[in-house]
Design a protein around this motif. Structure first.
Motif, mmCIF file in Angstrom:
data_model
loop_
_atom_site.group_PDB
_atom_site.id
_atom_site.type_symbol
_atom_site.label_atom_id
_atom_site.label_comp_id
_atom_site.label_asym_id
_atom_site.label_seq_id
_atom_site.Cartn_x
_atom_site.Cartn_y
_atom_site.Cartn_z
ATOM 1 N N GLU A 22 29.966 40.702 14.379
ATOM 2 C CA GLU A 22 29.437 41.556 13.313
ATOM 3 C C GLU A 22 28.190 40.943 12.702
ATOM 4 O O GLU A 22 27.197 41.615 12.433
ATOM 5 N N GLN A 23 28.279 39.648 12.488
ATOM 6 C CA GLN A 23 27.170 38.917 11.883
ATOM 7 C C GLN A 23 25.927 39.008 12.769
ATOM 8 O O GLN A 23 24.811 39.183 12.287
ATOM 9 N N VAL A 24 26.163 38.883 14.081
ATOM 10 C CA VAL A 24 25.052 38.929 15.038
ATOM 11 C C VAL A 24 24.453 40.323 15.062
ATOM 12 O O VAL A 24 23.233 40.498 15.022
ATOM 13 N N ASP A 25 25.342 41.341 15.087
ATOM 14 C CA ASP A 25 24.868 42.730 15.085
ATOM 15 C C ASP A 25 23.962 42.973 13.894
ATOM 16 O O ASP A 25 22.888 43.556 14.012
ATOM 17 N N GLU A 26 24.407 42.497 12.763
ATOM 18 C CA GLU A 26 23.655 42.715 11.535
ATOM 19 C C GLU A 26 22.291 42.023 11.611
ATOM 20 O O GLU A 26 21.275 42.597 11.262
ATOM 21 N N ALA A 27 22.305 40.810 12.137
ATOM 22 C CA ALA A 27 21.059 40.054 12.260
ATOM 23 C C ALA A 27 20.085 40.774 13.173
ATOM 24 O O ALA A 27 18.885 40.831 12.905
ATOM 25 N N ARG A 28 20.634 41.341 14.258
ATOM 26 C CA ARG A 28 19.756 42.016 15.230
ATOM 27 C C ARG A 28 19.236 43.339 14.692
ATOM 28 O O ARG A 28 18.159 43.779 15.049
ATOM 29 N N ARG A 29 20.065 43.983 13.828
ATOM 30 C CA ARG A 29 19.655 45.274 13.249
ATOM 31 C C ARG A 29 18.552 45.094 12.222
ATOM 32 O O ARG A 29 17.651 45.883 12.134
ATOM 33 N N SER A 30 18.669 44.009 11.455
ATOM 34 C CA SER A 30 17.710 43.829 10.351
ATOM 35 C C SER A 30 16.339 43.465 10.915
ATOM 36 O O SER A 30 16.215 42.702 11.861
ATOM 37 N N LYS A 31 15.296 44.077 10.292
ATOM 38 C CA LYS A 31 13.932 43.815 10.761
ATOM 39 C C LYS A 31 13.269 42.892 9.764
ATOM 40 O O LYS A 31 13.568 42.933 8.573
ATOM 41 N N PRO A 32 12.355 42.091 10.229
ATOM 42 C CA PRO A 32 11.661 41.216 9.270
ATOM 43 C C PRO A 32 10.665 42.004 8.416
ATOM 44 O O PRO A 32 9.519 41.609 8.245
ATOM 45 N N ALA A 33 11.105 43.174 7.907
ATOM 46 C CA ALA A 33 10.256 44.028 7.074
ATOM 47 C C ALA A 33 10.278 43.508 5.642
ATOM 48 O O ALA A 33 11.126 42.675 5.289
ATOM 49 N N PRO A 34 9.359 44.008 4.775
ATOM 50 C CA PRO A 34 9.313 43.522 3.381
ATOM 51 C C PRO A 34 10.660 43.683 2.666
ATOM 52 O O PRO A 34 11.003 42.881 1.818
ATOM 53 N N SER A 35 11.399 44.758 3.018
ATOM 54 C CA SER A 35 12.681 45.011 2.335
ATOM 55 C C SER A 35 13.650 43.841 2.513
ATOM 56 O O SER A 35 14.543 43.633 1.704
ATOM 57 N N ALA A 36 13.463 43.066 3.601
ATOM 58 C CA ALA A 36 14.391 41.959 3.863
ATOM 59 C C ALA A 36 14.084 40.737 3.001
ATOM 60 O O ALA A 36 14.914 39.863 2.853
#
Lengths: 396, 130
Positions: free
Chosen positions: B92-106
């Motif tokens: 789950e943790q990996v999925d979340e990491a892969r989903r998140s983009k290094p966009a400003p919102s992060a």
């Protein structure tokens, strides 16, 4: 797992038996293997470090406890022991919960059977002392006195079946190794003692009370306790085993028996469950109800004054972590002082270390009647292979 | 008094030994699980013994037994699924990491995490100092 032999045993499924087997095995591993491992870790690491820092050895149990507390092995030993203790009761509750209606019927039938020879006397509105009603000793939810319905005896069954899992065979096939070892020892050692009346204080389910009847069949045997569900169970259990025992709901601090009415006043694993103030009252009462020439005898954990610092720490573990608040305070007392304060002549003080008859067999046990072993041993009072039972008391 | 279910929790709670009580709790779960594994083994042994008694099995037959290739393949797929599900929580943790983009919102989330890490590090040094 030890299967109870009497008619009140619970019907269990294959899986329930397997869970109990596992817990018994786990307990044996913790109390034999891990306990001896902890001793080695202490000798090799903990004690040398203490000596380096303090330039001396630990002087008592609390100092050993303080020194070992941060050690990982101690933490694993302890948390596994608590886990196993909890699992003892958790392994019994599901089959007990299912069997409760049937258990009650069986008990009623046994108590009412035509050949019932023993009796049960409960007190309506009896006040259970707070040191029993307010805590769950041995992490047993509900304690000895918890009731969940009218005429309940579930707590007695929980204790009996739990003890069978808990003791991994060290308390005998009938959970009466203490009673059998000690009552038999007294008979061998004092052939002239021919008691007419014997009293067992804080008898719970009477598992060690009946042994006195076995060894002194001519005597009238009484057991008292404050917990009604245990007494109801004790009565039915004794009837199931065809032993004539009279059970009464009574507080040992204030016995409802006349002066000088018993030849033997006994207790087992009882005094360490009550506060110091109550112990003094119980000893006074034991003295009062004892006939001149009678014997008071308490089977107990050995006192700290007679143990090495490490062995004291080892037994004190229960006081700190097994809901036994009065266990260490009791073991810090000197049993000879307790007897003297109650009126017994110090010259008539006795104490014995008796080999478990179940573990050592009759030959060794018989020999001990002439030459009992020393108190200071890591087997005295400790639930481990080769257990020795400690007891003390006095003649009146 | 009508019949009440028996109480199963200990008054006064239970003692903990590790600096973080979660370790004691997880260990308890592991041991309970180990007890269930043992329970299954006893049950299987009972089943085997019954079959041997009835003549449905020969003693030692299970130990000598080999799966057919198609059964082996099926078992192998099931084993993989089982192991995947066992470690689902890490996936789950990996999925979340892969989903998140290094966009400003992060960015704020990241800042928050580094703040949390810092305070954890501070705590660790404080403990060491003790």
């Amino acid at each position: 797992m030890l299967e109870l032999k009497h008619d009140l045993r619970l019907a269990k499924t294959r899986d329930e038996k397997a869970r109990m087997n596992f817990v018994s095995g786990l307990r044996a591993h913790v109390l034999n293997d891990l306990a001896s491992g902890m001793r080695s870790v202490y000798d090799a690491k903990v004690e040398p470090q203490f000596r380096r820092e303090q330039k001396r050895v630990p002087k008592d149990g609390p100092e050993v406890h303080k020194a070992i507390k941060g050690n990982d092995y101690f933490k694993f030993y302890s948390t596994l022991r608590v886990t196993a203790q909890d699992m003892v009761w958790q392994s019994v509750i599901p089959p007990l919960e299912r069997n409760r209606p049937e258990l009650k019927q069986k008990a009623a039938k046994l108590a009412g059977k035509s050949k019932a020879r023993g009796t049960l006397r409960l007190q309506p509105n009896f006040e259970v002392p707070r040191y029993v009603s307010a805590i769950d000793v041995h992490l047993m939810a509900g304690n000895y006195d918890g009731e969940y319905e009218k005429d309940d005896l579930a707590a007695g069954s929980l204790y009996d079946n739990g003890l069978a899992v808990f003791s991994f065979g060290l308390m005998g096939q009938n959970l009466d190794d203490i009673g059998q070892s000690i009552a038999g020892f007294i008979r061998l050692k004092y052939p002239n003692l021919q008691p007419k009346k014997i009293l067992d204080l804080g008898c719970t389910i009477g598992h060690n009370t009946g042994s006195w009847k076995d060894h002194f069949p001519e005597a009238e045997v009484h057991g008292i306790d404050v917990a009604a569900p245990c007494l109801r169970y004790a009565h039915a259990r004794a009837e199931a085993q065809d032993r004539t025992v009279h059970f009464h709901q009574m507080n040992a601090e204030k016995l409802d028996f006349p002066d000088a009415s018993f030849d033997v006043v006994f207790s087992s694993m009882f005094l360490h469950e009550v506060p110091k103030k109550s112990i003094a009252k119980i000893m006074n009462e034991a003295y009062r109800v004892l006939k001149p020439g009678g014997l008071m005898l308490h089977m107990e954990l050995p006192p700290n004054s007679q143990l090495s610092a490490y062995d004291a720490f080892y037994l004190d573990w229960d006081s700190a972590y097994n809901n036994e608040p009065f266990y260490k305070p009791f073991r810090d007392l000197r049993p000879e002082d307790l007897c003297q304060k109650a009126g017994f002549d110090p010259k008539k003080y006795v104490q014995f270390v008796i080999p478990s008859v179940g573990w050592y067999g009759e030959k060794v046990w018989r020999e001990a009647a002439t030459r009992p072993p020393e108190v200071d041993s890591d087997k005295t009072g400790r639930l481990t292979d080769g257990i020795l039972w400690y007891c003390f008391g006095a003649w009146k | 008094m009508s019949r009440q279910p028996m109480r199963r929790t200990i008054r006064g709670g239970r003692p903990y030994f590790f600096d973080d009580p979660a370790i004691d709790k997880v260990l308890n779960m592991v041991v309970v699980l180990a007890s269930e594994v043992w329970t299954l083994r006893e049950r299987l042994m009972a089943m085997e013994a019954i079959q041997v008694t009835r003549g449905g099995l020969k003693a030692g037959e299970i130990d000598r037994f080999e799966f057919k290739p198609e059964d082996e393949a099926n078992l192998s797929a099931q084993r993989k699924e089982y192991i995947d599900s066992l470690f689902r929580v890490l996936a789950e943790q990996v999925d979340e990491a892969r989903r998140s983009k290094p966009a400003p919102s992060a960015a704020p989330a990241k800042a928050q995490r580094s703040k949390a890490l810092k305070s954890k590090a501070n705590k660790a040094t404080a403990r060491k100092k003790k």
